[in-house]
Enzyme design. Sequence first.
Site, PDB file in Angstrom:
ATOM      1  N   GLU A  47      11.140 -23.023  -7.890  1.00  0.00           N
ATOM      2  CA  GLU A  47      10.858 -21.477  -8.182  1.00  0.00           C
ATOM      3  C   GLU A  47      11.057 -21.176  -9.706  1.00  0.00           C
ATOM      4  OE1 GLU A  47      14.383 -19.314  -6.942  1.00  0.00           O
ATOM      5  OE2 GLU A  47      13.172 -17.704  -6.217  1.00  0.00           O
ATOM      6  N   ASN A 110       7.673 -12.745  -6.783  1.00  0.00           N
ATOM      7  CA  ASN A 110       8.364 -14.033  -6.997  1.00  0.00           C
ATOM      8  C   ASN A 110       7.062 -14.943  -6.541  1.00  0.00           C
ATOM      9  OD1 ASN A 110       9.622 -16.444  -7.055  1.00  0.00           O
ATOM     10  ND2 ASN A 110      11.666 -15.356  -6.814  1.00  0.00           N
ATOM     11  N   LYS A 127       7.075 -14.338  -2.443  1.00  0.00           N
ATOM     12  CA  LYS A 127       8.359 -14.672  -1.757  1.00  0.00           C
ATOM     13  C   LYS A 127       8.613 -13.527  -0.588  1.00  0.00           C
ATOM     14  CE  LYS A 127      13.117 -15.742  -2.940  1.00  0.00           C
ATOM     15  NZ  LYS A 127      14.037 -16.259  -4.055  1.00  0.00           N
ATOM     16  N   GLU A 146      17.166  -9.919  -7.727  1.00  0.00           N
ATOM     17  CA  GLU A 146      15.492 -10.205  -7.041  1.00  0.00           C
ATOM     18  C   GLU A 146      15.189  -8.784  -6.520  1.00  0.00           C
ATOM     19  OE1 GLU A 146      14.169 -13.950  -5.602  1.00  0.00           O
ATOM     20  OE2 GLU A 146      16.091 -14.603  -5.897  1.00  0.00           O
ATOM     21  N   CYS A 171      12.845 -20.500  -2.227  1.00  0.00           N
ATOM     22  CA  CYS A 171      14.238 -20.516  -2.208  1.00  0.00           C
ATOM     23  C   CYS A 171      14.938 -19.857  -0.965  1.00  0.00           C
ATOM     24  CB  CYS A 171      14.828 -19.793  -3.558  1.00  0.00           C
ATOM     25  SG  CYS A 171      16.404 -20.122  -3.828  1.00  0.00           S
ATOM     26  N   ASN A 196      16.276 -21.830  -6.906  1.00  0.00           N
ATOM     27  CA  ASN A 196      17.385 -21.894  -7.804  1.00  0.00           C
ATOM     28  C   ASN A 196      18.509 -21.349  -7.097  1.00  0.00           C
ATOM     29  OD1 ASN A 196      16.503 -21.474 -11.090  1.00  0.00           O
ATOM     30  ND2 ASN A 196      14.612 -21.063  -9.739  1.00  0.00           N
TER      31      ASN A 196
HETATM   32  N1  CDT Z   1      16.814 -17.760  -5.850  1.00  0.00           N
HETATM   33  C1  CDT Z   1      17.297 -17.585  -4.494  1.00  0.00           C
HETATM   34  O1  CDT Z   1      16.644 -16.947  -3.773  1.00  0.00           O
HETATM   35  N2  CDT Z   1      18.439 -18.147  -4.500  1.00  0.00           N
HETATM   36  C2  CDT Z   1      19.423 -17.573  -3.299  1.00  0.00           C
HETATM   37  C3  CDT Z   1      20.584 -17.301  -3.652  1.00  0.00           C
HETATM   38  C4  CDT Z   1      21.351 -16.652  -2.712  1.00  0.00           C
HETATM   39  S1  CDT Z   1      22.795 -15.666  -3.185  1.00  0.00           S
HETATM   40  C5  CDT Z   1      22.250 -14.429  -3.523  1.00  0.00           C
HETATM   41  C6  CDT Z   1      19.325 -18.632  -2.402  1.00  0.00           C
HETATM   42  O2  CDT Z   1      19.252 -18.454  -1.211  1.00  0.00           O
HETATM   43  O3  CDT Z   1      19.461 -19.953  -2.832  1.00  0.00           O
END
Ligand code: CDT
Length: 318
Positions: A47, A110, A127, A146, A171, A196
């Site tokens: 991502e 995204n 996304k 985000e 993600c 990420n």
């Molecule tokens: N990039 C991304 O979606 N990361 C989220 C972090 C969650 S905590 C706000 C994930 O679900 O891995």
Amino acid sequence: MARFVNVAIGQLGPIARSETRPQVVVRLKALMHQASAMGCDLIVYPELALTTFFPRWYMAEQAEIDSFFEREMPGPETQPLFDLARELGIGFCLGYAELSLEQGRAHRYNTSILVDRAGAIVAKYRKVHLPGHAEHEPWRRFQHLEKRYFEPGESFDVVQAFGGVLGMAICNDRRWPETYRVMGLQGVELILIGYNTPVHNPPAPEHDDLSLFHNQLVLQAGAYQNGSWVVGVAKAGIEEGVDQIGGSCIIAPSGEIVAACTTKGDEIALARCDLDLCNSYKRTTFNFDVHRQPSAYGMIVERKGVRLKADGTLFASD
Ligand code: CDT
């Protein structure tokens, strides 16, 4: 005839805020060369793979925010990756921040794209599940904005490519069973997911020790329950002071992990994905036509959040 897709995980280590697009593209190309040398048909990158994970910072100036977005794809800085893909005859999946002008209005997503062996974009995914928050929350060690910087995408589509039915997610999408099931209902055989994921989630530090476990749990469940291959690819390591999980892996339709990265840096891991291994799951245990009971699932689409009955003890049925 057997349908094999040789898939490479193109895991990335940290990208510094000061790192330029051309510098990152050099890293992406190095991974692509390795994947091609090992006979891969497709390499999957994480991502937001062209920059550091910028939603960790609150930025007030739109111009600064927009410096992390791509206005065209390919653009002058990403064209060399498309050129190399065409030269090597290898496809790729790439996550990036997309700034799109629609009827004179700017929209920010995204996004992931799927590029075929000829260097042509054959699918784009925006996304759907945007985690985090929309306002600055200074109590956090780092932000996850985000919800401020992106609009959500609207659908989980699949595409016929690489000899099978492919889909993408990004993600946080991987934590939601709906993501996989909507693609499963379209016959998906290979799902590509970049991520990420910080080890530490400020509102729930009690989950920190479980972050790698939760990653595997959802990828494996999504694969098995839909009889599909799943490829999870991290941007890993300590990026601008934030520790991000690695754990990139490829899951077979059986739910088994068949390939995995072992570092938190730039790394390739490979699997020979036999798309026909999906068949026995899709025809037996998860034969949706035979076994699903959609009439019992109405709440999935009718209701967004939990609602209790007035006495607070039982879930309401309407
Ligand atoms: N990039 C991304 O979606 N990361 C989220 C972090 C969650 S905590 C706000 C994930 O679900 O891995």
